[in-house]
Design an enzyme around this catalytic site. Structure first.
Site, PDB file in Angstrom:
ATOM      1  N   ASP A 161     -62.090  -2.673-108.157  1.00 17.93           N
ATOM      2  CA  ASP A 161     -62.169  -4.498-108.372  1.00 17.93           C
ATOM      3  C   ASP A 161     -62.693  -4.746-106.594  1.00 17.93           C
ATOM      4  O   ASP A 161     -61.321  -4.478-106.073  1.00 17.93           O
ATOM      5  CB  ASP A 161     -61.903  -4.983-109.063  1.00 17.93           C
ATOM      6  N   ASP A 185     -67.886  -2.698-119.570  1.00 16.94           N
ATOM      7  CA  ASP A 185     -66.938  -1.898-118.795  1.00 16.94           C
ATOM      8  C   ASP A 185     -66.289  -0.984-119.296  1.00 16.94           C
ATOM      9  O   ASP A 185     -66.230  -0.407-120.432  1.00 16.94           O
ATOM     10  CB  ASP A 185     -65.376  -3.150-118.413  1.00 16.94           C
ATOM     11  N   GLU A 228     -69.074   1.225-115.755  1.00 21.32           N
ATOM     12  CA  GLU A 228     -68.612   1.713-114.910  1.00 21.32           C
ATOM     13  C   GLU A 228     -67.805   3.108-115.226  1.00 21.32           C
ATOM     14  O   GLU A 228     -66.501   3.158-114.815  1.00 21.32           O
ATOM     15  CB  GLU A 228     -67.003   0.435-114.947  1.00 21.32           C
ATOM     16  N   TRP A 229     -68.934   4.213-116.211  1.00 23.32           N
ATOM     17  CA  TRP A 229     -68.735   5.493-115.959  1.00 23.32           C
ATOM     18  C   TRP A 229     -67.720   5.770-114.733  1.00 23.32           C
ATOM     19  O   TRP A 229     -66.529   6.574-114.792  1.00 23.32           O
ATOM     20  CB  TRP A 229     -69.374   5.875-116.616  1.00 23.32           C
ATOM     21  N   PRO A 230     -68.441   5.922-113.291  1.00 29.79           N
ATOM     22  CA  PRO A 230     -67.739   6.922-112.835  1.00 29.79           C
ATOM     23  C   PRO A 230     -66.394   6.465-111.857  1.00 29.79           C
ATOM     24  O   PRO A 230     -65.622   7.191-111.778  1.00 29.79           O
ATOM     25  CB  PRO A 230     -69.124   6.967-111.988  1.00 29.79           C
ATOM     26  N   LEU A 231     -66.372   5.263-112.485  1.00 27.70           N
ATOM     27  CA  LEU A 231     -64.979   4.532-111.860  1.00 27.70           C
ATOM     28  C   LEU A 231     -63.843   4.952-113.192  1.00 27.70           C
ATOM     29  O   LEU A 231     -62.805   5.224-112.346  1.00 27.70           O
ATOM     30  CB  LEU A 231     -65.399   2.881-111.638  1.00 27.70           C
ATOM     31  N   TYR A 232     -63.846   4.982-114.433  1.00 29.34           N
ATOM     32  CA  TYR A 232     -63.040   5.674-114.828  1.00 29.34           C
ATOM     33  C   TYR A 232     -62.875   7.277-115.238  1.00 29.34           C
ATOM     34  O   TYR A 232     -61.359   7.331-115.533  1.00 29.34           O
ATOM     35  CB  TYR A 232     -62.785   4.572-116.041  1.00 29.34           C
TER      36      TYR A 232
HETATM   37  C1  GLA Z   1     -62.686  -4.803-114.566  1.00 31.13           C
HETATM   38  C2  GLA Z   1     -63.657  -4.950-113.595  1.00 31.13           C
HETATM   39  C3  GLA Z   1     -63.745  -6.000-113.505  1.00 31.13           C
HETATM   40  C4  GLA Z   1     -64.315  -7.037-114.173  1.00 31.13           C
HETATM   41  C5  GLA Z   1     -62.718  -6.956-115.187  1.00 31.13           C
HETATM   42  C6  GLA Z   1     -62.619  -8.472-116.503  1.00 31.13           C
HETATM   43  O1  GLA Z   1     -61.686  -4.214-114.451  1.00 31.13           O
HETATM   44  O2  GLA Z   1     -63.758  -3.705-112.547  1.00 31.13           O
HETATM   45  O3  GLA Z   1     -64.987  -5.980-113.198  1.00 31.13           O
HETATM   46  O4  GLA Z   1     -65.324  -6.661-115.174  1.00 31.13           O
HETATM   47  O5  GLA Z   1     -62.507  -5.585-115.718  1.00 31.13           O
HETATM   48  O6  GLA Z   1     -61.645  -7.844-116.677  1.00 31.13           O
END
Ligand code: GLA
Length: 421
Positions: free
Chosen positions: A232, A171, A204-208
Site C-alpha cells: 500500500d 481486495d 490485488e491478486w498478484p500482491l497477495y
Molecule cells: C488493503 C489494500 C488497500 C486498502 C485496505 C483497506 O491494505 O491494499 O489498498 O484497500 O486494504 O482495508
C-alpha cells in the site's frame, strides 16, 4: 462439387485457421479481460490513503466514510474540472459496510453513514456524469474486518450490479490458500461479467500471491482490468520511491503484459496531501504517466493547493498516461543518481522521464544522447522535443546525434516528449 472434396477443403481451411491462431497467439500480447473496459488506465478518486477507515462520524463528520463525503467529492469533481480532464470514477474503499449481511445474505452499507443506500448514491454520482466504484474482498473478511465475499461471489456481483456500481476493487485479505485466492478472483470476474453490467474489475491478486508464488500475469490479465503488485502506498517520498524501485526491478516481468484492458496498478496518487515536496509530487505524476498507471487520486478535493490541482489536471501529462498505444514505460538506465525512463507512445512519439534520485545538494545537470532513446528510433533522423514538467517549454528541433541537457531538482523529475519528424 463432390462432398468428399468439400470436406478435404474444410479440413485444410480449419488447419490453416489453427495455424493462424497459434501464430497470432505467439505474436500478440496477453489477451485482456473481455469486458471492453479500461481501454486506457482508469482515472478517478479513491478514499483509502487519505480517509482510511474513519467510521466515527460524531467525532469528525467531515472526515468519516459516509455518503456525504462521496457526494461532496462528486460535486467537486464536476465543479473543479476534475471530470472534464478525465477523472471519472469516484471510488469507495473499505469500511463502507455494515458489520453483517442482511437476512437475504446481501452486503449492506452501514445504515448510519450511508442512510440513503448505495443505489441512491450511484444515482447521484451518475447524475453528475461520473461513475461509482465500490470495494469488497475475496476472503472471509475485508482487510478492515467487514464481511468478505467468500461463498457469496455471485450474490455480491448481482448486488453491486443492481445498485448501479461501475467498478469493483476486490481486495485479497483473509483468504486461506493460494488456490482459493485464484479461484475467488476468477469466479468474481465471471460473476461480474454475468450481471451484464459494465463493471471495471480491480484486483490485488498478484500482491497477495507473490509472497508464495510467481504470478502468472497472462492469466491475471484475462480476469482483471488492473491489478496491484506491491504494498500500500502512503503519503511519503519513501513510499513513492519504494513503488518506483520495485517497478523498475521487476519491469521484465510486468511491463509487457500491460495494455488496453489490463494495467499494472502502482496504487493511488497521493499528490495534494502532506508528505510529498513539490518536486516529489512532480515525480509521482510524471512516473505514474510513464507507468501507464490508473490515476486514482486519494486526497481531499475540498482542500487542495492550486499547484497540486494544476499538476493533477495537467492535460499533457494525462495525455501521456492515456496514450492509445497503451504501452507501459520502463527504466532504461540508472547511473550517477539519475534514472532515465522511456515510454513508447502512438505515432512514433516517446515520453522521457529523468528522475534525480539524489537527496542532497541542489539541482543537477543530466546530459544524454537522443540516439539512446527508443532503441535509436525516437529521434531518427530528427525530432521535436517538448518539456512537459516541471514547466512546459519547447526544446526545439533535435536530431539523432543531439545531446540534451536538463537541470533536475533533487527527488524531482523532468518529463519530455519527443515526436519524430
Ligand atoms: C488493503 C489494500 C488497500 C486498502 C485496505 C483497506 O491494505 O491494499 O489498498 O484497500 O486494504 O482495508
Amino acid at each position: 462439387m463432390a462432398v468428399g472434396g468439400s470436406r478435404r477443403g474444410d479440413r485444410s481451411r480449419a488447419g490453416l485457421l489453427v495455424l493462424i491462431v497459434a501464430v497470432l497467439q505467439a505474436a500478440c500480447p496477453a489477451e485482456a479481460l473481455e469486458n471492453g473496459l479500461a481501454r486506457t488506465p482508469p482515472m478517478g478518486w479513491l478514499h483509502w490513503e487519505r480517509f482510511l477507515c474513519q467510521i466515527d462520524c460524531s467525532h469528525d463528520p467531515r472526515q468519516c466514510i459516509s455518503e456525504k463525503l462521496f457526494m461532496q467529492m462528486a460535486d467537486l469533481m464536476v465543479s473543479e474540472g476534475w471530470r472534464d480532464v478525465g477523472y471519472q470514477y469516484l471510488c469507495i474503499d473499505d469500511c463502507w459496510m455494515a458489520p453483517s449481511r442482511d437476512e437475504q445474505g446481501r452486503l449492506q452499507p452501514d445504515p448510519k453513514r450511508f442512510p440513503s443506500g448505495i443505489a441512491k448514491l450511484a444515482d447521484y454520482v451518475h447524475s453528475k456524469g461520473l461513475k461509482l466504484g465500490i470495494y469488497a474482498d475475496v476472503g472471509n473478511k475485508t482487510c478492515a474486518g467487514f464481511p468478505g465475499s467468500y461463498g457469496y461471489y455471485e450474490l455480491d456481483a448481482q448486488t453491486f450490479a443492481s445498485w448501479g456500481v461501475d467498478l469493483l476493487k476486490f481486495d485479497g485479505c483473509n483468504c486461506n490458500t493460494l488456490e482459493l485466492l485464484a479461484e475467488g478472483y476468477k469466479t468474481m470476474s465471471r460473476a461480474l461479467n454475468k450481471t451484464g453490467r459494465s463493471i471495471v474489475y480491480s484486483c490485488e491478486w498478484p500482491l497477495y500471491q507473490r509472497i508464495l508464488q510467481k504470478p502468472n500475469y497472462t492469466e491475471i490479465k484475462q480476469y482483471c482490468n488492473y491489478w496491484r503488485n506491491f504494498a500500500d502506498i502512503y503519503d511519503a517520498w519513501n513510499s513513492v520511491k519504494n513503488v518506483l524501485d520495485w517497478t523498475s526491478h521487476n519491469q521484465e516481468d510486468i511491463t509487457d503484459v500491460a495494455g488496453p484492458g489490463g494495467w499494472n496498478d502502482p496504487d493511488m496518487l497521493v499528490i495534494g496531501n502532506f508528505g510529498l515536496s513539490w518536486d516529489q509530487q512532480i515525480t509521482q505524476m510524471a512516473l505514474w504517466a510513464m507507468m501507464a498507471a490508473p490515476l486514482l487520486m486519494s486526497n481531499d478535493l475540498r482542500h487542495i493547493s492550486s499547484a497540486s490541482k494544476a499538476l493533477l489536471q495537467n492535460k499533457e501529462v494525462i495525455a501521456i498516461n492515456q496514450d492509445s498505444l497503451g504501452k507501459q514505460g520502463y527504466q532504461i538506465t540508472e547511473e550517477d543518481g539519475f534514472e532515465l525512463w522511456e515510454r513508447p507512445l502512438s505515432g512514433g512519439a516517446y515520453a522521457i522521464a529523468i528522475v534525480n534520485r539524489q537527496e542532497i545538494g541542489g539541482p543537477q545537470t543530466y546530459k544524454f544522447s537522443l540516439a539512446f532513446l527508443g532503441s535509436g528510433l525516437a529521434c531518427n533522423p530528427a525530432c521535436s522535443v517538448q518539456q512537459i514538467l516541471p514547466t512546459s517549454r519547447n526544446l526545439g528541433l533535435q536530431n539523432w546525434v543531439s545531446f540534451l541537457k536538463v537541470l533536475v531538482n533533487p527527488t524531482g523529475t523532468v518529463l519530455l516528449k519527443t515526436v519524430v519528424i
